[in-house]
Design a protein around this motif. Sequence first.
Motif, short mmCIF file in Angstrom:
data_model
loop_
_atom_site.label_atom_id
_atom_site.label_comp_id
_atom_site.label_asym_id
_atom_site.label_seq_id
_atom_site.Cartn_x
_atom_site.Cartn_y
_atom_site.Cartn_z
N UNK A 1 3.89 7.54 2.45
CA UNK A 1 3.96 6.38 3.34
C UNK A 1 3.82 5.13 2.50
N UNK A 2 4.48 4.09 2.93
CA UNK A 2 4.33 2.81 2.24
C UNK A 2 4.13 1.71 3.27
N UNK A 3 3.33 0.73 2.90
CA UNK A 3 3.20 -0.47 3.71
C UNK A 3 3.76 -1.62 2.89
N UNK A 4 4.76 -2.29 3.42
CA UNK A 4 5.38 -3.40 2.68
C UNK A 4 5.33 -4.67 3.53
N UNK B 1 9.72 -13.72 12.08
CA UNK B 1 9.15 -12.79 11.09
C UNK B 1 9.64 -11.35 11.32
N UNK B 2 10.53 -11.16 12.27
CA UNK B 2 11.11 -9.84 12.53
C UNK B 2 12.41 -9.70 11.76
N UNK C 1 11.44 -6.59 -0.75
CA UNK C 1 10.49 -5.47 -0.71
C UNK C 1 10.95 -4.42 0.32
N UNK D 1 6.57 -8.56 4.98
CA UNK D 1 7.80 -9.09 5.58
C UNK D 1 8.57 -9.90 4.54
N UNK E 1 3.15 -7.82 7.50
CA UNK E 1 2.05 -8.54 6.85
C UNK E 1 0.71 -8.28 7.52
N UNK F 1 0.87 -1.18 0.00
CA UNK F 1 0.00 0.00 0.00
C UNK F 1 0.90 1.22 0.00
N UNK F 2 0.41 2.28 -0.62
CA UNK F 2 1.16 3.54 -0.60
C UNK F 2 0.19 4.67 -0.32
N UNK F 3 0.68 5.65 0.40
CA UNK F 3 -0.07 6.88 0.59
C UNK F 3 0.71 7.98 -0.10
N UNK G 1 -0.64 -5.65 8.63
CA UNK G 1 -1.37 -4.48 8.14
C UNK G 1 -1.97 -4.78 6.77
N UNK G 2 -1.20 -5.47 5.94
CA UNK G 2 -1.65 -5.77 4.57
C UNK G 2 -2.72 -6.86 4.52
#
Lengths: 249, 249
Positions: free
Chosen positions: B43-46, B78-79, B52, B48, B14, A43-45, B16-17
């Motif tokens: 902002x980006x959500x990537x 997963x960290x 990426x 794990x 993951x 996702x991107x904002x 959040x996605x």
Amino acid sequence: MTVNPTACVLIIGNEILSGRTQDGNLNYLARKLGEAGIPVREARVVPDVPEEIISAVNACRAKYTYVFTTGGIGPTHDDITAENVAKAFGVPLERNAVAMQILTDYYAAQGTTVNEARARMANAPVGARLLENPVSKAPGFALGNVFVLPGVPKIMQAIFDLLLPTLSGGPPVVMKTITCQLREGDLAADLAAIQEQFPQIDIGSYPNMRSGNFITQLVCKGSDAAAVQAACDAVADMVRKMGGKPEFE
Amino acid sequence: MTVNPTACVLIIGNEILSGRTQDGNLNYLARKLGEAGIPVREARVVPDVPEEIISAVNACRAKYTYVFTTGGIGPTHDDITAENVAKAFGVPLERNAVAMQILTDYYAAQGTTVNEARARMANAPVGARLLENPVSKAPGFALGNVFVLPGVPKIMQAIFDLLLPTLSGGPPVVMKTITCQLREGDLAADLAAIQEQFPQIDIGSYPNMRSGNFITQLVCKGSDAAAVQAACDAVADMVRKMGGKPEFE
């Protein structure tokens, strides 16, 4: 059925980046798309800045099966999504005749007319397919693999809910959560061993606080429901062996 | 004072996605950074996934003054944030001796020891500066212009609040909101004229529903407080002239 379809959510709006508005659209889309077998991978904002919208649309539509944008398709000067999606695709923006008729009928029924500002909501790239808006009528649109939705959650959800059954999904993602009062640092080694045993399952560990106590939520996720269940059983056994009490969601 | 510093928030996780977790960290960081004159521009959500994380870290650190990552620095498999930030910078990951001592003391006080999983929380890229964690001790770290924070909101906020005064900000962003019951399509033309009159101010228009009625929130934002006030006055006048009643936040 598309093999392993993926999705990206592109949130367009200064109000999210200023912190004025808490986004809830990503969460809604992520849950619904995951259940439909179209996992959100990124996702991107981005702000209301033409070149940022264009470059994000092009980066994301090249990488993912579907891109969903939210925000920026209203009647005001800061609503610039449609024109920049058109630019991203290199096609002209036009006043869509069908969209214009929908708006004309809607505002006529309210005893008013479609002024120039409202008419902007009928602008769409040439070649776009309209997406029905059962709430406030002004349609979203799709162009290629990009789906352009409004930012107001209620309207976004209504359009998306009509759209979703038309998308080609993969097997639904099954997700099971076990909560326990063990701490991550105590269970990490055993959990990693379970992850190795189930490589096709995505096992996540999320620490949190509940009533002042540390808790850990262990999530098993994947598209093979039987394997998710088996991994989840293994996690529950691990928790019990370590003296914890697994709570199932 | 850095001239026009900018920020990017990179949410790694993951959860959040998948929609399992509603992110609140972006909103917290965006508000605090904006107030400190460091507006968040993207902002980006990537997920794990190493490549990426690496590519997002490198894209964002090249483009913005500051990058803040959240998530992925706990003890479980997963960290993977620390090791991939190190890879993004092309430096080795090391067990940071100071961080290790902090963890050793913390767990000793709880009558337990730093096992191998917990010791992972002392891993940091060579050259990283540690960021104090007043809640659960395991430190965040900074490398170049990238600040690596945990995902648990309470802990993220505590580390960030100590970090923020050390950052070089620009003039604070001032934001004023006027709410009215006019509809966007009716005020769009006049609002666009005000935006043209105040090019240095960012004027946003956000439709919403309140108790079943349409409302519009008009936001004036900028770093010149007097200009923000003048734009806000012009917006309020516009609302009154159109028969609306401006409500000030």
